[in-house]
Design a protein around this motif. Sequence first.
Motif, PDB file in Angstrom:
ATOM      1  N   TRP A 337       0.876  -1.215  -0.104  1.00  0.00           N
ATOM      2  CA  TRP A 337      -0.015  -0.087   0.033  1.00  0.00           C
ATOM      3  C   TRP A 337       0.860   1.135   0.033  1.00  0.00           C
ATOM      4  O   TRP A 337       0.534   2.259  -0.852  1.00  0.00           O
ATOM      5  N   HIS A 338       1.885   1.258   0.739  1.00  0.00           N
ATOM      6  CA  HIS A 338       2.716   2.361   0.793  1.00  0.00           C
ATOM      7  C   HIS A 338       3.600   2.688  -0.406  1.00  0.00           C
ATOM      8  O   HIS A 338       3.615   3.904  -0.755  1.00  0.00           O
ATOM      9  N   LYS A 339       3.978   1.501  -1.065  1.00  0.00           N
ATOM     10  CA  LYS A 339       4.550   1.364  -2.330  1.00  0.00           C
ATOM     11  C   LYS A 339       3.857   2.285  -3.391  1.00  0.00           C
ATOM     12  O   LYS A 339       3.870   2.832  -4.113  1.00  0.00           O
ATOM     13  N   SER A 340       2.422   1.525  -3.212  1.00  0.00           N
ATOM     14  CA  SER A 340       1.366   2.001  -4.192  1.00  0.00           C
ATOM     15  C   SER A 340       1.217   3.744  -4.261  1.00  0.00           C
ATOM     16  O   SER A 340       1.136   4.136  -5.165  1.00  0.00           O
ATOM     17  N   ILE A 341       1.272   4.206  -3.152  1.00  0.00           N
ATOM     18  CA  ILE A 341       0.847   5.453  -2.992  1.00  0.00           C
ATOM     19  C   ILE A 341       2.092   6.247  -3.275  1.00  0.00           C
ATOM     20  O   ILE A 341       2.102   7.526  -4.145  1.00  0.00           O
ATOM     21  N   GLN A 342       3.411   5.749  -3.074  1.00  0.00           N
ATOM     22  CA  GLN A 342       4.461   6.577  -3.363  1.00  0.00           C
ATOM     23  C   GLN A 342       4.815   6.543  -4.913  1.00  0.00           C
ATOM     24  O   GLN A 342       4.976   7.399  -5.809  1.00  0.00           O
ATOM     25  N   SER A 343       4.212   5.300  -5.545  1.00  0.00           N
ATOM     26  CA  SER A 343       4.449   5.320  -7.022  1.00  0.00           C
ATOM     27  C   SER A 343       3.181   6.311  -7.843  1.00  0.00           C
ATOM     28  O   SER A 343       3.362   6.901  -8.621  1.00  0.00           O
ATOM     29  N   GLU A 344       2.104   6.333  -7.124  1.00  0.00           N
ATOM     30  CA  GLU A 344       0.945   7.306  -7.677  1.00  0.00           C
ATOM     31  C   GLU A 344       1.496   8.602  -7.459  1.00  0.00           C
ATOM     32  O   GLU A 344       1.175   9.594  -8.284  1.00  0.00           O
ATOM     33  N   LEU A 345       2.149   8.973  -6.528  1.00  0.00           N
ATOM     34  CA  LEU A 345       2.501  10.448  -6.266  1.00  0.00           C
ATOM     35  C   LEU A 345       4.123  10.691  -6.364  1.00  0.00           C
ATOM     36  O   LEU A 345       4.414  11.511  -5.545  1.00  0.00           O
ATOM     37  N   ARG A 346       4.676  10.099  -7.195  1.00  0.00           N
ATOM     38  CA  ARG A 346       6.184  10.214  -7.215  1.00  0.00           C
ATOM     39  C   ARG A 346       6.493  11.558  -8.118  1.00  0.00           C
ATOM     40  O   ARG A 346       7.436  12.246  -7.173  1.00  0.00           O
ATOM     41  N   THR A 347       6.199  11.825  -9.181  1.00  0.00           N
ATOM     42  CA  THR A 347       7.304  12.915  -9.852  1.00  0.00           C
ATOM     43  C   THR A 347       6.072  14.007  -9.967  1.00  0.00           C
ATOM     44  O   THR A 347       5.064  14.002 -10.705  1.00  0.00           O
ATOM     45  N   ASN A 348       6.303  15.091  -9.311  1.00  0.00           N
ATOM     46  CA  ASN A 348       5.509  16.407  -9.217  1.00  0.00           C
ATOM     47  C   ASN A 348       5.694  16.989 -10.529  1.00  0.00           C
ATOM     48  O   ASN A 348       6.894  17.610 -10.909  1.00  0.00           O
ATOM     49  N   LEU A 349       4.745  16.952 -11.356  1.00  0.00           N
ATOM     50  CA  LEU A 349       4.660  17.524 -12.712  1.00  0.00           C
ATOM     51  C   LEU A 349       4.582  19.029 -12.865  1.00  0.00           C
ATOM     52  O   LEU A 349       4.846  19.765 -13.790  1.00  0.00           O
ATOM     53  N   LEU A 350       4.551  19.841 -11.599  1.00  0.00           N
ATOM     54  CA  LEU A 350       4.489  21.203 -11.653  1.00  0.00           C
ATOM     55  C   LEU A 350       5.796  21.925 -10.978  1.00  0.00           C
ATOM     56  O   LEU A 350       5.989  23.129 -11.005  1.00  0.00           O
ATOM     57  N   GLU A 351       6.749  21.045 -10.590  1.00  0.00           N
ATOM     58  CA  GLU A 351       8.200  21.479 -10.077  1.00  0.00           C
ATOM     59  C   GLU A 351       8.630  22.399 -10.833  1.00  0.00           C
ATOM     60  O   GLU A 351       8.837  22.028 -12.240  1.00  0.00           O
ATOM     61  N   ASN A 352       8.659  23.563 -10.564  1.00  0.00           N
ATOM     62  CA  ASN A 352       9.545  24.636 -11.288  1.00  0.00           C
ATOM     63  C   ASN A 352       9.028  24.969 -12.656  1.00  0.00           C
ATOM     64  O   ASN A 352       9.614  25.376 -13.506  1.00  0.00           O
ATOM     65  N   ILE A 353       7.558  24.576 -12.761  1.00  0.00           N
ATOM     66  CA  ILE A 353       7.058  25.137 -13.939  1.00  0.00           C
ATOM     67  C   ILE A 353       6.287  26.337 -13.938  1.00  0.00           C
ATOM     68  O   ILE A 353       6.209  27.193 -12.736  1.00  0.00           O
ATOM     69  N   SER A 354       6.480  27.194 -14.926  1.00  0.00           N
ATOM     70  CA  SER A 354       6.121  28.774 -14.937  1.00  0.00           C
ATOM     71  C   SER A 354       4.646  28.686 -14.561  1.00  0.00           C
ATOM     72  O   SER A 354       3.568  27.865 -15.030  1.00  0.00           O
ATOM     73  N   TYR A 393      -0.763  26.992 -14.751  1.00  0.00           N
ATOM     74  CA  TYR A 393       0.409  26.278 -14.928  1.00  0.00           C
ATOM     75  C   TYR A 393       0.905  26.169 -16.247  1.00  0.00           C
ATOM     76  O   TYR A 393      -0.108  25.257 -16.818  1.00  0.00           O
ATOM     77  N   ASP A 394       1.982  26.427 -16.873  1.00  0.00           N
ATOM     78  CA  ASP A 394       1.995  26.381 -18.383  1.00  0.00           C
ATOM     79  C   ASP A 394       3.268  25.206 -18.411  1.00  0.00           C
ATOM     80  O   ASP A 394       4.253  25.327 -18.194  1.00  0.00           O
ATOM     81  N   PHE A 395       2.747  24.015 -19.014  1.00  0.00           N
ATOM     82  CA  PHE A 395       3.636  23.012 -19.104  1.00  0.00           C
ATOM     83  C   PHE A 395       4.518  23.365 -20.712  1.00  0.00           C
ATOM     84  O   PHE A 395       3.919  23.820 -21.271  1.00  0.00           O
ATOM     85  N   GLU A 396       5.746  23.282 -20.428  1.00  0.00           N
ATOM     86  CA  GLU A 396       6.547  23.258 -21.526  1.00  0.00           C
ATOM     87  C   GLU A 396       5.999  22.491 -22.833  1.00  0.00           C
ATOM     88  O   GLU A 396       6.113  23.042 -24.028  1.00  0.00           O
ATOM     89  N   LYS A 397       5.814  21.150 -22.696  1.00  0.00           N
ATOM     90  CA  LYS A 397       5.246  20.391 -23.660  1.00  0.00           C
ATOM     91  C   LYS A 397       3.915  19.747 -23.130  1.00  0.00           C
ATOM     92  O   LYS A 397       3.801  19.599 -21.880  1.00  0.00           O
ATOM     93  N   PRO A 398       3.453  18.943 -23.941  1.00  0.00           N
ATOM     94  CA  PRO A 398       2.063  18.332 -23.496  1.00  0.00           C
ATOM     95  C   PRO A 398       2.299  17.358 -22.324  1.00  0.00           C
ATOM     96  O   PRO A 398       3.339  16.512 -22.628  1.00  0.00           O
ATOM     97  N   THR A 399       1.522  17.321 -21.394  1.00  0.00           N
ATOM     98  CA  THR A 399       1.909  16.508 -20.192  1.00  0.00           C
ATOM     99  C   THR A 399       0.773  15.924 -19.658  1.00  0.00           C
ATOM    100  O   THR A 399      -0.565  16.170 -19.606  1.00  0.00           O
ATOM    101  N   THR A 400       0.923  14.425 -19.441  1.00  0.00           N
ATOM    102  CA  THR A 400      -0.044  13.576 -19.013  1.00  0.00           C
ATOM    103  C   THR A 400      -0.290  13.650 -17.642  1.00  0.00           C
ATOM    104  O   THR A 400       0.655  13.315 -16.947  1.00  0.00           O
ATOM    105  N   LEU A 401      -1.470  13.575 -17.134  1.00  0.00           N
ATOM    106  CA  LEU A 401      -1.574  13.725 -15.664  1.00  0.00           C
ATOM    107  C   LEU A 401      -3.066  13.186 -15.259  1.00  0.00           C
ATOM    108  O   LEU A 401      -3.985  13.097 -16.051  1.00  0.00           O
TER     109      LEU A 401
END
Length: 682
Positions: A337-354, A393-401
């Motif tokens: 369960w813990h690993k599942s949540i970690q993998s669901e919320l792993r990479t923040n797509l908004l980090e340092n995005i304009s 938030y403006d993604f530089e390229k099309p981003t899936t979320l």
Amino acid sequence: MIKKKIIYLIAILGLFTACHNDLAPEAILPIPTPEQVAWQKLETYAFIHFGLNTFNDLEWGYGDTPASTFNPSNLDCDQWVSVVKASGLKGVILTAKHHDGFCLWPTKTTEYSVKNSPWKDGKGDMVKELSEACKRAGLKFGIYLSPWDRNSEHYGTPEYVEIFHAQMEELLTNYGPIFEYWFDGANGGDGYYGGTNERRSIDATTYYQYSRARETIKRLHPSAMIFGGTEADIRWIGNEHGSAGQTNWSPINEDANYTQFPYGNENGNIWLGGECDVSIRPGWFYHKREDHQVHSLAHLTDLYYRSVGRNATFLLNFPVALTGRIHPSDSTRAVEWHKSIQSELRTNLLENISVKASNERNGSKYAVSNSNDSDWDSYWATNDTVINATLTYDFEKPTTLNRVMIQEYIPLGQRVKKFSVEIEKNGEWISIKTTDAMSTIGYKRILRFQTETADKLRINFIDAKGALCINNVEAFLAPALIVEPKISRNEKDIVTIKAGDIGSKIYYTLDNSEPTIESKLYTAPFLFAKKGTIKAISYDSQFDKKSSASVTELDIPASSYTVVNPTSSRTDYLFDGNGYTSYQLQTPSPELVVTLAKEALIKGFTYTPNQGRDNASHISNYQLFVDDNLVSEGEFSNIKNHPIKQIINFNSVKGKKVKLKSIKQINNNSRVTIGDFSVITE
Ligand code: FUL
């Protein structure tokens, strides 16, 4: 001249407003204490239910079994702690004493404790072992002490209150820092009470002297959070299935009743964050019969979003097994369960995005970039009068979320009442598709929605109680998690298996073997008029992923029952495998009498209380007769707050006629309903 004066005045006013807005937004009351904020940031922590109940296979012991029954063969608190840690949980709360009155530490206040058990020849102290294991592992430690004590002869008198407070003092002085102190609200009435076997009622709001308890706790552990009682720091979420309301305010009114607990109150006068408690299996204590009923990965993951993702904390219970260790099925699932949540919320797509805001409070401290930096204490704020604004938030390229997380800066109060989320796709703004309500945010809100590819993401804050204070916004792409199927058999013995996701296929077995994608493919409901076990998985070929297995044990078929009393065609609701359709028994002598098609060796029965919203008509005390002989009687412990399927086992008897009699309903209600009923045969 006049013109000059006006310009001068405007300039002064501008300067004044600028200075004024350099100030932090004013707090909106009520606000949390720093300790309440620190507690909320823990997000997830563990419960351990262990004690005499474990050895008596009970949820609520009566207080009459000898202390010598307590005998774990291989107790290992380090094992508990390592499971808790590997599951990402930040602390552990131990049932130092449950309603049966048995104390897990060698208290001076009663003989009913580990000191009179064979465990470590009476020299053991489990509270000490666990608190030290927690210290070694860097986990927080908490105490559950049941106010209701079904063993104590003094229960109900002023003497017991002194015993209760002395127990608290012992627990608070000898075992290091306490992060949470849990007072259970249950007060069932009857008990052993030193051999009197009677019913004792108290007024829980005055009897236990909770203000005095609060003084003791805060004197010894100033930052400990108090759960329950009349002077709490946090609130129960109102159910034991681990889920907060879609709208969840931390403010609530002091005199709120249980029905308001899942939601809090926008205009509440005190701050009481919600805590969602749930056991990893149906029961709070260990029962071997539940070894295959550990909650599925998909279900537990869903609960994370329904608790932490809805501005509450998540308290996950481990029922420690008879050996004194957490069962491998529970530990494996919790880590998964813990690993599942970690993998669901792993990479923040908004980090340092304009990011752009439609409004930014004057002064660089509250810049919009604070909404997606990694600093919890920096936040984007709007000017005092601006309660609706957008973040883009403006993604530089099309981003899936498919996930968006938003956090308010709660030290200044909870504000947002309504928001919406949109994505820009090929120049067009569209709303995300979600069943989650976009109302409150609070400490944390996580929305789940259909996977989309976007050029931009926009959050519209539509209504709030004051200027917006948003300290964090993140977005993620969670991998698909396949939900296990649901198996049910109806009154005509037809088995239906429903997939949890659209597009998944179902594979099943009828011979107790583990289903794989080589097993039988489910295409339509089928007749299964016999005793047996059905196991099924969902499989999604798009992701080449399968769910965990659902397991359903079915006993003799519905067609083997003839209902003798009451006589109504609607009694087929009792055997339709659906706890939401229920049958109401006739009073004043509410009973169900059935005959079986042929004589059977009966070793138990199951009673599923009505699963609908009406929980007032559950049976709390029952008698069961086979061929007119009383074979079992007792209580369905904790059925009011936790109305799950009740499984009662007894020594097997041969018979054909079975009678279930309700002796008492919860709150002495006059109505009696049954969702489902079945006998358990050899
Ligand atoms: C309830 C108790 O009655 C249960 O047995 C369990 O301890 C749960 C956490 O709280 O009110």
